[in-house]
Design a protein around this motif. Structure first.
Motif, PDB file in Angstrom:
ATOM      1  N   UNK A   1      12.614   3.359   6.403  1.00  0.00           N
ATOM      2  CA  UNK A   1      13.354   2.776   7.288  1.00  0.00           C
ATOM      3  C   UNK A   1      12.589   1.207   7.592  1.00  0.00           C
ATOM      4  N   UNK A   2      11.394   1.042   7.916  1.00  0.00           N
ATOM      5  CA  UNK A   2      10.513   0.022   8.263  1.00  0.00           C
ATOM      6  C   UNK A   2      10.453  -0.985   7.018  1.00  0.00           C
ATOM      7  N   UNK A   3      10.310  -0.340   5.903  1.00  0.00           N
ATOM      8  CA  UNK A   3       9.946  -0.999   4.643  1.00  0.00           C
ATOM      9  C   UNK A   3      11.267  -1.684   4.224  1.00  0.00           C
ATOM     10  N   UNK A   4      12.345  -0.622   4.248  1.00  0.00           N
ATOM     11  CA  UNK A   4      13.725  -1.185   3.548  1.00  0.00           C
ATOM     12  C   UNK A   4      14.525  -2.279   4.631  1.00  0.00           C
ATOM     13  N   UNK A   5      14.074  -2.489   5.653  1.00  0.00           N
ATOM     14  CA  UNK A   5      14.657  -3.405   6.522  1.00  0.00           C
ATOM     15  C   UNK A   5      14.808  -3.429   7.871  1.00  0.00           C
TER      16      UNK A   5
ATOM     17  N   UNK B   1       0.654  -1.079  -0.041  1.00  0.00           N
ATOM     18  CA  UNK B   1      -0.032  -0.017  -0.078  1.00  0.00           C
ATOM     19  C   UNK B   1       0.951   1.159  -0.139  1.00  0.00           C
ATOM     20  N   UNK B   2       1.827   1.283   0.688  1.00  0.00           N
ATOM     21  CA  UNK B   2       2.764   2.551   0.972  1.00  0.00           C
ATOM     22  C   UNK B   2       3.397   2.611  -0.387  1.00  0.00           C
ATOM     23  N   UNK B   3       4.034   1.612  -0.986  1.00  0.00           N
ATOM     24  CA  UNK B   3       4.659   1.647  -2.223  1.00  0.00           C
ATOM     25  C   UNK B   3       3.990   2.236  -3.336  1.00  0.00           C
ATOM     26  N   UNK B   4       2.661   1.803  -3.371  1.00  0.00           N
ATOM     27  CA  UNK B   4       1.679   2.315  -4.272  1.00  0.00           C
ATOM     28  C   UNK B   4       1.163   3.840  -4.063  1.00  0.00           C
TER      29      UNK B   4
ATOM     30  N   UNK C   1       3.726   8.999   4.363  1.00  0.00           N
ATOM     31  CA  UNK C   1       3.864   7.543   4.700  1.00  0.00           C
ATOM     32  C   UNK C   1       4.906   7.062   3.955  1.00  0.00           C
ATOM     33  N   UNK C   2       5.208   7.329   2.842  1.00  0.00           N
ATOM     34  CA  UNK C   2       6.400   6.549   2.081  1.00  0.00           C
ATOM     35  C   UNK C   2       7.753   6.869   2.607  1.00  0.00           C
TER      36      UNK C   2
END
Length: 65
Positions: A61-65, A13-16, A55-56
């Motif tokens: 940091x949480x999405x990248x790892x 969702x955040x990526x979109x 949000x992006x």
């Protein structure tokens, strides 16, 4: 403050959002209801203390790892 990691669907969702898609289109792309997507975004905004468009950056940091 430790936050739980993003789920796979939250990350998608955040990526979109980052790609500029509207909530209704995100729902269509992911095969979810718009209300479900709205709820995911609302919870993430509350968790990160920001608006949808931030949000992006806030979740990077949480999405990248």
């Amino acid at each position: 403050m430790n936050r739980p990691a993003l789920t796979e669907i939250e990350s998608k969702v955040v990526g979109l959002i980052e790609e500029g898609w509207a909530r209704w289109k995100i729902a269509e792309i992911l095969g979810l209801g718009e209300t479900t997507v709205r709820g995911i975004i609302k919870r993430l905004c509350e968790r990160y203390g920001c608006g949808m468009n931030d949000l992006p950056e806030r979740t990077k940091e949480d999405r990248d790892g």
